[in-house]
Write an enzyme that holds these catalytic residues in place. Structure first.
Site, PDB file in Angstrom:
ATOM      1  N   SER B 129      43.972  99.907 -33.023  1.00  0.00           N
ATOM      2  CA  SER B 129      43.030  98.919 -32.485  1.00  0.00           C
ATOM      3  C   SER B 129      43.764  97.610 -32.168  1.00  0.00           C
ATOM      4  O   SER B 129      44.794  97.643 -31.481  1.00  0.00           O
ATOM      5  CB  SER B 129      41.894  98.719 -33.483  1.00  0.00           C
ATOM      6  OG  SER B 129      40.842  98.012 -32.887  1.00  0.00           O
ATOM      7  N   ASP B 186      36.627 106.408 -26.242  1.00  0.00           N
ATOM      8  CA  ASP B 186      36.837 105.160 -26.994  1.00  0.00           C
ATOM      9  C   ASP B 186      36.764 103.932 -26.076  1.00  0.00           C
ATOM     10  O   ASP B 186      37.496 103.818 -25.094  1.00  0.00           O
ATOM     11  CB  ASP B 186      38.210 105.239 -27.682  1.00  0.00           C
ATOM     12  CG  ASP B 186      38.503 104.007 -28.527  1.00  0.00           C
ATOM     13  OD1 ASP B 186      37.647 103.108 -28.575  1.00  0.00           O
ATOM     14  OD2 ASP B 186      39.603 103.965 -29.132  1.00  0.00           O
ATOM     15  N   HIS B 313      36.237 105.402 -31.567  1.00  0.00           N
ATOM     16  CA  HIS B 313      37.279 104.450 -31.938  1.00  0.00           C
ATOM     17  C   HIS B 313      37.701 104.655 -33.396  1.00  0.00           C
ATOM     18  O   HIS B 313      38.795 104.274 -33.792  1.00  0.00           O
ATOM     19  CB  HIS B 313      36.798 103.019 -31.706  1.00  0.00           C
ATOM     20  CG  HIS B 313      37.891 101.997 -31.879  1.00  0.00           C
ATOM     21  ND1 HIS B 313      39.098 102.072 -31.218  1.00  0.00           N
ATOM     22  CD2 HIS B 313      37.971 100.879 -32.644  1.00  0.00           C
ATOM     23  CE1 HIS B 313      39.867 101.057 -31.566  1.00  0.00           C
ATOM     24  NE2 HIS B 313      39.221 100.315 -32.433  1.00  0.00           N
TER      25      HIS B 313
END
Lengths: 564, 598
Positions: B129, B186, B313
């Protein structure tokens, strides 16, 4: 070798437009204003709406009545001097749709003030309108473009929604074309209103071949998706189909609703093609794009191969190849300059060198000449296809180089023409159009020379090219005149006119000399000019012993030895 | 088939999953800037050291002013991240850069890093991330420092840099060191293609509360998908237009009215299809198209996809556990293989975009092939020039002055060669500007060498031509910023300077004549003021240095050359290096005399 695949980007361009908020912004204020304007046929409301600083939006709204029940004869085209500037030099007249033109003219004074104000602004300028309002918006944008110059800092784009076709002019070769985006729904009959319906039989007395020409980019939409096209013929075909399919029931299309739907569609996987892929990326793409906006390519008889051929020929012209081309042209000019210098080293003018055939060097010079001519004919033709003002600013960049080319190369064309001995009257019978235009443009652009200019010219006259590229044609004609005077078979009338020509020629040459406008090479021994002087001198000596002129004095005194 | 991800990206498969694990762990440990772990490879017992970075879901760490937090990066430690022609410096997200700068001090000092370098262990920077951008920038930082090539692995990372950023990476040959894993739906890897907005904040807030574990099951936001993906889709459409060779001139006008995200993917992408298959893609244009098109809405409804775009995600660990080490990996490069792309669920339109992306690469290779033939022609012309120079030296004038006079046939032929060469290099220049040549073109040894040879041999003739026609009166001096000096020379000079890791502007030996000519003119105008004196000294220093390293040809020293004549005319007090230069002139004179005797 198989050719590299080509692609049609009509769908992707449309996606870009729909997903950006550009047309949302353009549309946003139209419905509201339209409601308020029901009483008037069309109104103009300049609005400063700034989602970001530096953005101005001008909205032209028309009442729904104005387009739902168009005026009788509203589709007629009328010639308009107001929009004369749209015509390229090639074709002289411009016609505009009567309804739009009437509206525009009725607002003219108001719009003139608006135009002056907007031109001063900086940044983005979105000019938009719906239906006939869009037509007025487009006309206004055209006037604005014509008034803008290089200093203008406002960047306009005109976005119309469901507007009818506007006129018979063609902007395909103009940069202006790219400032127009027309949004059209396949449910909207208005854009195709003035086209002969494809349903009505072609033999019908009412049907006329359409002279309307679309310009700009069309964002063509259906409930399934959208595509952007800028090929006028294709657009005409599509509009004709659309109008024939919806005619009868004039409904107002809600473009706001349509845009919302298209935004949703944009991130959907497109329709899955039934059957196999076509194998050719171009035709596969374009068939998909046309299907999306509701066009059946097979039924409409669209020449996809032709479109591909055209796209392919366009891709060959790139910035890189132009850069190369430009240097090739410089190279050809350098070669001719060298040809000229070699001639001078041998105490000859390059005109005479070329006229009297100089073996291999001659052939080389001829090749360079041809290369240059092809290039400049193209450049001139391109400038000619643009609207007048744009053509003018386009050519200022290269007019200087074009003038050098004309002065260098045209004498060689003249030499070619008179070489065989049969040539008569080059200027009126043989002179190429591109030389004439280059000369005309140069004269329009040139400033009158000052005293200092002339002084500095005097100093370097030896390296200048003769300014009048037709100088040698005048010399050749003067020789012919001399011959006609001494020719026993000439009539009195012929002799008189020949003598008159020679007097005029003398004046002309003297003027050139005084302005330092001819190269001293004309006085070189054995040059065509000196040959003329020999014959002329002999004639005066034998037949007009008392005649004199400034040129005759100048030549007799040998003043030319001090020239240059 | 038959290859694993590790094979394709040049890293042992055993590293990837532990690295992903560490990346996720580090992301959720805000108290530590990074975590380190040594991973033993079973079969050869070597070790790989993984550094993974913490993350932040605060909007200020993702966005900033100006829009998209655009920040030019090519200074100091990131000097390679620039275009060597007209493209300008690379742009990165300034908020990510700031977070990187907070970390780099401690990272450089980390004892694990020193140890790894000493023991020649492979270093991997990993990030999940918002830890991804830091891993990317850290990897670049050490690549610039020429430490043994580190690797970068990211999982669900947002985009960091623009087109020039990716171009520079590929030019330097670093692209293969970066591998980014992306789940099919995602949202985070796509989020930077859309400007920061309330939708952005909703998404970040959601993940923040989720990662903070204050709230295990926060309520997912809704309604963002259309906005974010719509914006992302316009970026993809714009790039597709370019790839497809869109000839509609409205494209440029429309583009000037809208602001698209500058960010583009770079490095190798591994798409996790969700059914156990991995698709590896290196072509950056294809990556962008897949990023958008594989996440398009299909049969399932919007709310479902929206939820998936958030859920995925957090799904990297489980997804990678299943498919790493398996053979079910497909590399897309070398042509879209329809069968695998079905796993990504691409539409026919998307397939066309991929085909266009592939064709763009093919065209660049073809252009390079064409240039190989072309470069032979350059050699031929350069050889003519070299002979011209040699002959001019025998006549004791030097080719610069001979060319300036333009009296002989040879001078004319040299002029034609000059124009011929200018045409070829201008064409190269334009193609580079349009990215129509491979990214590493400006880094290729033979091309830098040939360009430098051309620049040193032919630019003096351009200068001679310039001052012969007194063009300085119209345009100002030959060398001024953005002035009349042809761009082809500026770029070629930059290639060399970049390659030698020198300052830009340091290799200007081909401008020697222009300095001399302009000084001659300026002395007449201004007299011997201090500025002029400094310039004379600079010319003297340059002469000695460049003659010394042979980057300037010795025929400037010929007795009759513009330089020697000008220099001899200078009053003695303005010639501090008089003896040294007289000696050089003398030596040259001797060489020529001997040469003529032979």
């Amino acid at each position: 070798m198989s050719q590299a695949p080509l692609f049609s980007s009509a769908g992707e361009l449309a996606n870009l437009v729909v997903n950006s908020n550009l047309i949302d912004v353009a549309w946003a204020n139209i419905p509201e204003i339209q409601i308020g304007q029901a009483a008037f046929p069309c109104s103009v409301e300049p609005m400063d709406y700034s989602p970001t600083p530096n953005r101005t939006i001008v909205v032209f709204a028309s009442s729904p009545n104005g387009t739902q029940y168009p005026l009788p004869e509203g589709g007629h085209l009328v010639q308009s001097s107001l929009f004369q500037f749209l015509s390229p030099n090639e074709c002289p007249s411009v016609s505009i749709n009567r309804a739009a033109l009437d509206l525009f003219t009725s607002l003219e004074s108001q719009l003139h003030g608006l135009k002056t104000k907007l031109i001063e602004r900086e940044g983005q300028l979105i000019i938009t309108g719906h239906s006939l309002g869009g037509s007025v918006a487009a006309l206004f944008t055209l006037c604005l473009l014509d008034s803008m110059d290089k200093k203008s800092k406002c960047r306009p784009i005109c976005i119309t929604f469901g507007s009818p076709l506007l006129g018979d002019f063609d902007l395909q070769h103009s940069q202006w074309n790219s400032f127009f985006l027309h949004v059209v729904s396949n449910k909207d009959p208005v854009p195709g209103l003035f086209l002969p319906s494809s349903r009505s039989p072609s033999t019908s007395s009412h049907s006329q071949t359409s002279v309307y020409k679309p310009f700009g980019t069309y964002l063509l939409c259906s409930e399934h998706g959208c595509a952007c096209f800028d090929d006028p013929d294709l657009i005409l075909k599509i509009l004709t189909v659309a109008s024939s399919e919806v005619s009868g029931e004039l409904q107002v299309v809600d473009y706001g609703e349509m845009l919302r739907n298209l935004k949703n569609k944009a991130i959907w996987k497109g329709p899955q093609l039934a059957g196999e892929r076509y194998g050719n990326s171009f035709s596969e793409g374009i068939v998909m794009e046309l299907e999306t906006i509701g066009i059946d390519t097979a039924k409409l008889n669209i020449d996809i191969n032709g479109m591909e051929r055209e796209a392919r020929s366009l891709t060959k012209k790139t910035k890189a190849s132009e850069a190369k081309k430009l240097n090739d042209i410089k190279k050809a000019m350098a070669n001719l300059e060298w040809y000229k210098k070699k001639a001078e080293d041998e105490k000859k003018s390059y005109y005479d060198c070329f006229r009297n055939e100089d073996k291999k060097r001659h052939v080389d010079a001829k090749n360079f000449m041809e290369e240059l001519t092809i290039y400049w004919e193209d450049m001139v033709a391109e400038a000619e296809r643009k609207p007048q003002k744009e053509g003018k600013s386009f050519r200022t960049g290269w007019l200087f180089a074009g003038t050098t080319y004309r002065r260098m190369v045209e004498p060689l064309d003249i030499a070619d023409f008179y070489q065989g001995g049969d040539g008569r009257d080059y200027i009126n019978s043989k002179r190429s159009q591109h030389y004439k235009l280059l000369e005309q443009w140069y004269k329009e652009a040139a400033k009158p020379p000052t005293r200092e200019d002339l002084d500095s010219k005097k100093k370097k006259v030896s390296i200048l090219l003769t300014e009048d590229s037709c100088f040698w044609a005048h010399v050749e004609e003067a020789i012919l005149s001399c011959q006609s005077l001494t020719n026993a078979t000439s009539t009195t009338k012929q002799r008189e006119s020949s003598w008159e020509n020679l007097v005029m020629f003398g004046e002309y040459v003297m003027e050139q000399i005084e302005n330092c406008a001819v190269s001293p090479e004309i006085f070189l021994n054995g040059s065509t000019f000196m040959k003329w002087w020999g014959e002329y001198k002999a004639y005066i000596h034998n037949f007009r012993n008392f005649y004199s002129s400034r040129l005759v004095e100048y030549m007799k005194r040998g003043s030319y030895n001090q020239y240059g | 088939m038959g290859e694993t991800v590790g094979n394709l990206i040049g890293l042992n498969d055993e590293v990837i999953h532990p690295a992903a694990n560490l990346a996720v762990e580090a992301h959720n440990s805000p108290s530590k800037q990074f975590l380190v772990k040594k991973i033993k490879i079973r079969h050869d017992l070597s070790s790989v050291v993984v550094f993974a970075f913490s993350g932040s879901m605060l909007p200020k760490d993702w966005s900033g002013q100006p829009t998209f937090a655009k920040t030019e990066i090519a200074t100091g430690e990131f000097r390679s991240l620039t275009s060597l022609n007209d493209g300008g410096d690379a742009v990165v997200n300034g908020s990510f850069l700031r977070r990187f700068k907070d970390v780099i001090g401690n990272l450089s000092k980390a004892k694990e890093l020193k140890e790894a370098t000493e023991k020649k262990r492979q270093v991997v920077f990993a990030g999940y991330s918002s830890g991804g951008p830091i891993a990317i920038l850290a990897t670049l930082y050490f690549l610039e420092k020429q430490t043994p090539s580190p690797r970068c692995l990211t999982f669900g990372s947002p985009l960091v840099g623009d087109r020039i950023f990716g171009h520079a990476l590929r030019r330097e040959g670093w692209s293969d060191y970066f591998t980014h894993f992306v789940m099919k739906y995602d949202i985070i890897p796509r989020i930077m293609l859309s400007p920061s907005s309330t939708e952005h904040e909703q998404i970040l807030d959601y993940f923040k509360s989720k990662f903070d574990r204050k709230n295990i099951n926060p309520a997912p936001p809704s309604g963002f998908y259309l906005t974010v993906m719509g914006n992302a889709s316009s970026v993809a459409s714009y790039e597709a237009c370019r790839l497809m060779g869109c000839r509609n001139p409205s494209l440029d006008i429309i583009k000037s009215f809208i602001e698209l995200s500058p960010y583009r993917p770079s490095g190798t992408y591994v798409f996790c299809t969700g059914n156990g298959n991995l698709v590896v893609v290196k072509n950056p244009n294809a990556v962008l198209q897949i990023l958008i098109h594989c996440a398009e809405l299909g049969e399932s409804n919007t709310a479902e996809v929206e939820k998936r775009s958030l859920d995925e995600h957090s799904a990297y660990l489980s997804e990678l556990k299943d498919c790493l080490g398996m053979q079910a990996v497909v590399s897309l490069d070398g042509g879209p293989a329809t069968a695998t792309l079905n796993d990504l669920g691409l539409s026919p339109q998307a397939m066309l975009c991929l085909q266009a992306a592939e064709e763009f690469e093919n065209r660049r290779s073809r252009n390079l092939e064409n240039f190989r033939k072309y470069l032979e022609k350059v050699e031929v012309e350069l050889e003519k020039m070299r002979k011209y120079k040699e002959n001019a030296q025998i006549s004791r004038l030097g080719y610069y002055d001979s060319f300036k006079l333009q009296n002989e046939d040879d001078d004319f032929h040299a002029n034609v060669s000059r124009l011929e060469l200018a045409g070829m290099w201008d064409e190269i220049k334009e193609m580079l500007k349009e990215f129509e040549l491979p990214d590493d073109f400006e880094k290729k040894r033979e091309i830098i060498d040939l360009g430098t040879k051309y620049r040193r041999l032919v630019e003096p003739l351009d200068i001679a031509n310039f001052y012969r026609h007194s063009k300085d009166k119209e345009t100002g001096a030959y060398v001024i910023g953005g002035g009349p000096r042809p761009k082809r020379y500026r770029f070629i000079q930059r290639w060399l300077e970049h390659d030698e890791k020198e300052e830009f502007g340091s290799r200007s030996e081909s401008l020697f004549w222009a300095d001399v000519e302009q000084l001659g003119i300026d002395i007449k105008k201004k007299g011997y003021v201090q500025e002029i004196e400094e310039r004379i000294q600079q010319v003297e220093r340059n002469l000695i240095a460049w003659i010394g390293d042979r980057s300037l040809d010795d025929d400037v020293l010929l007795e009759n050359s513009t330089f020697v004549k000008w220099w001899r005319d200078l009053p003695p007090q303005h010639k501090p290096k008089s003896d040294r230069i007289e000696k050089l002139i003398g030596e040259m004179s001797e060489r020529v005399t001997q040469g003529t005797k032979i």
